[in-house]
Structures are given as structure tokens and as C-alpha cells.
Write a protein that holds these residues in place. Structure first.
Motif, short mmCIF file in Angstrom:
data_model
loop_
_atom_site.label_atom_id
_atom_site.label_comp_id
_atom_site.label_asym_id
_atom_site.label_seq_id
_atom_site.Cartn_x
_atom_site.Cartn_y
_atom_site.Cartn_z
N THR A 180 0.83 -1.21 0.00
CA THR A 180 0.00 0.00 0.00
C THR A 180 0.86 1.26 0.00
N LEU A 181 1.94 1.25 0.74
CA LEU A 181 2.83 2.41 0.75
C LEU A 181 3.37 2.68 -0.65
N PHE A 182 3.78 1.63 -1.35
CA PHE A 182 4.26 1.79 -2.72
C PHE A 182 3.14 2.28 -3.63
N ARG A 183 1.97 1.67 -3.52
CA ARG A 183 0.86 2.03 -4.40
C ARG A 183 0.44 3.48 -4.23
N PHE A 184 0.34 3.95 -2.98
CA PHE A 184 -0.06 5.35 -2.76
C PHE A 184 0.91 6.28 -3.47
N TRP A 185 2.20 6.07 -3.27
CA TRP A 185 3.20 6.91 -3.92
C TRP A 185 3.08 6.83 -5.45
N ALA A 186 2.99 5.63 -5.97
CA ALA A 186 2.97 5.44 -7.43
C ALA A 186 1.70 6.02 -8.05
N TYR A 187 0.55 5.78 -7.45
CA TYR A 187 -0.70 6.27 -8.03
C TYR A 187 -0.73 7.79 -8.07
N ARG A 188 -0.36 8.43 -6.96
CA ARG A 188 -0.46 9.89 -6.93
C ARG A 188 0.65 10.55 -7.74
N THR A 189 1.79 9.87 -7.90
CA THR A 189 2.91 10.46 -8.62
C THR A 189 2.83 10.22 -10.13
N TRP A 190 2.40 9.03 -10.52
CA TRP A 190 2.48 8.65 -11.92
C TRP A 190 1.14 8.41 -12.61
N VAL A 191 0.18 7.86 -11.90
CA VAL A 191 -1.04 7.40 -12.56
C VAL A 191 -2.09 8.50 -12.64
N PHE A 192 -2.51 9.01 -11.48
CA PHE A 192 -3.61 9.98 -11.43
C PHE A 192 -3.04 11.38 -11.24
N LYS A 193 -2.35 11.87 -12.24
CA LYS A 193 -1.73 13.18 -12.14
C LYS A 193 -2.79 14.26 -12.31
N ALA A 194 -2.70 15.28 -11.46
CA ALA A 194 -3.63 16.40 -11.55
C ALA A 194 -3.33 17.21 -12.81
N VAL A 195 -4.34 17.86 -13.30
CA VAL A 195 -4.15 18.74 -14.45
C VAL A 195 -3.29 19.92 -13.97
N PRO A 196 -2.10 20.13 -14.55
CA PRO A 196 -1.17 21.15 -14.03
C PRO A 196 -1.77 22.55 -13.94
N GLN A 197 -2.55 22.97 -14.93
CA GLN A 197 -3.08 24.32 -14.90
C GLN A 197 -4.02 24.51 -13.71
N VAL A 198 -4.81 23.54 -13.40
CA VAL A 198 -5.75 23.64 -12.29
C VAL A 198 -4.99 23.71 -10.97
N GLU A 199 -3.99 22.85 -10.81
CA GLU A 199 -3.22 22.83 -9.58
C GLU A 199 -2.49 24.16 -9.38
N GLU A 200 -1.90 24.70 -10.44
CA GLU A 200 -1.20 25.98 -10.35
C GLU A 200 -2.18 27.11 -10.04
N ALA A 201 -3.35 27.07 -10.64
CA ALA A 201 -4.35 28.11 -10.40
C ALA A 201 -4.82 28.08 -8.95
N VAL A 202 -5.01 26.88 -8.41
CA VAL A 202 -5.44 26.75 -7.01
C VAL A 202 -4.36 27.28 -6.09
N GLU A 203 -3.09 26.94 -6.35
CA GLU A 203 -1.99 27.45 -5.53
C GLU A 203 -1.94 28.98 -5.58
N ALA A 204 -2.07 29.55 -6.79
CA ALA A 204 -2.03 31.01 -6.93
C ALA A 204 -3.19 31.66 -6.18
N ALA A 205 -4.38 31.09 -6.29
CA ALA A 205 -5.53 31.64 -5.58
C ALA A 205 -5.33 31.56 -4.07
N GLU A 206 -4.77 30.45 -3.60
CA GLU A 206 -4.53 30.31 -2.16
C GLU A 206 -3.52 31.34 -1.67
N GLN A 207 -2.50 31.61 -2.47
CA GLN A 207 -1.50 32.60 -2.08
C GLN A 207 -2.12 34.00 -2.04
#
Length: 174
Positions: free
Chosen positions: A130-157
Motif C-alpha cells: 500500500t505504501l508503494f501504491r499510494f506513492w505510485a498512483y499519486r505520482t504517476w497514474v492519477f496526475k492532476a491537471v497542471p493548470q488547475v493545480e497551479e491556479a489553485v496554488e495562486a488563488a490560495e496565495q
């Protein structure tokens, strides 16, 4: 944005999102664990432990994909679904090997052969994988759409900076 030793440069809401992701991942994982253990309990009456666990794990992988795709990582990039499924199956397969390696080592290396011992060894293997799977899934498989993630970070700042300004203005008005 206030940087604290605990946040390591991340905003508090980013930490909340990670905690939310871990919680959802755990809920899907627990449901997969239940499905796998029920299947394993039935299959152990007909098969050797490692073979039974492989079949039970494959059943759980199929059900977990649905939970991860449509609940935990529903905001992930959907444009590359075939890539996502391929990577999910590859990393799930690696997790299956890790899990069954632990089961094999405990069952045959330490001589655990009862049904209960096999179930416990399976749970230990699932924990390691499970430790391996959590890292692998969030890092490689289910990647967030970069523009949305950057926009959320900018809005939070922006919101954090605005909050600091308002707090300072409130203090100076006193």
C-alpha cells in the motif's frame, strides 16, 4: 504565504488536500481490503495461499480502480485514460508482486500454513504494498491537471496575502 517548519513551504490548504487525499485513498483501500480478504477466505479452501491471494488481489485491483478514478482522483487529467489504466495496471502489478513476496516469505519461510496465518500474512503484505501504491498512483497514474493545480496554488496565495493585509489593517485600526 507563511512558511512553517511543519508545512515545509506548503500552504495549510495544500496539507488539508493531502490529508483529504490520504483519507479517501484509505477508504477505497479498506473497501478493497475487505473484498480481497473475503475472496481470499473462499479461495484458500481451493488453492494454495499465494495463488489464492493473486486471484483475490486481482479482484480488489479492479474494484479499487473504480474508487480511485471516480472518487479519490476524479479531478485528475482524463485526456490520457489509456495511459492511466496502463500505468495503474503496471503499478498494481508491482504492488501485487511486493504483497505476494511478503506472503510467500512469511508462509513458506516461517512455516505459517493455517488459514488464519495466511490471512494475517496477506494483511502484512498488503500494508507494505500500500505504501508503494499510494506513492505510485499519486505520482504517476492519477496526475492532476497542471493548470488547475497551479491556479489553485495562486488563488490560495492571493487569499493568504489578503488575509494578512486585513489582519494588519485590523490591528493598526485599534
Amino acid at each position: 504565504m507563511t512558511v512553517t517548519p511543519l508545512s515545509g513551504g506548503r500552504t495549510p490548504s495544500a496539507l488539508r488536500r493531502l490529508a483529504n487525499e490520504v483519507a479517501k485513498f484509505g477508504i477505497v483501500g479498506i473497501s478493497g481490503l475487505v473484498i480481497q480478504l473475503v475472496a481470499l477466505a473462499v479461495l484458500l479452501d481451493f488453492m494454495q495461499p499465494v495463488r489464492a491471494n493473486i486471484v483475490a488481489t486481482l479482484i480488489a485491483i479492479a474494484t479499487n480502480y473504480v474508487g480511485y478514478r471516480y472518487w479519490v482522483y476524479r479531478d485528475a487529467d482524463k485526456k490520457t485514460r489509456s495511459r492511466e489504466i496502463t500505468l495503474f495496471l503496471i503499478f498494481s502489478g508491482v504492488g501485487l508482486v511486493i504483497q505476494n513476496g511478503v506472503l510467500f516469505a512469511l508462509t513458506y519461510g516461517l512455516g505459517f500454513h493455517t488459514k488464519l496465518e495466511n490471512m494475517i500474512c496477506t494483511v502484512v503484505g498488503i500494508g507494505v504494498a500500500t505504501l508503494f501504491r499510494f506513492w505510485a498512483y499519486r505520482t504517476w497514474v492519477f496526475k492532476a491537471v497542471p493548470q488547475v493545480e497551479e491556479a489553485v496554488e495562486a488563488a490560495e496565495q492571493i487569499l493568504a496575502a489578503e488575509h494578512v493585509k486585513r489582519a494588519a489593517a485590523s490591528r493598526s485600526a485599534r
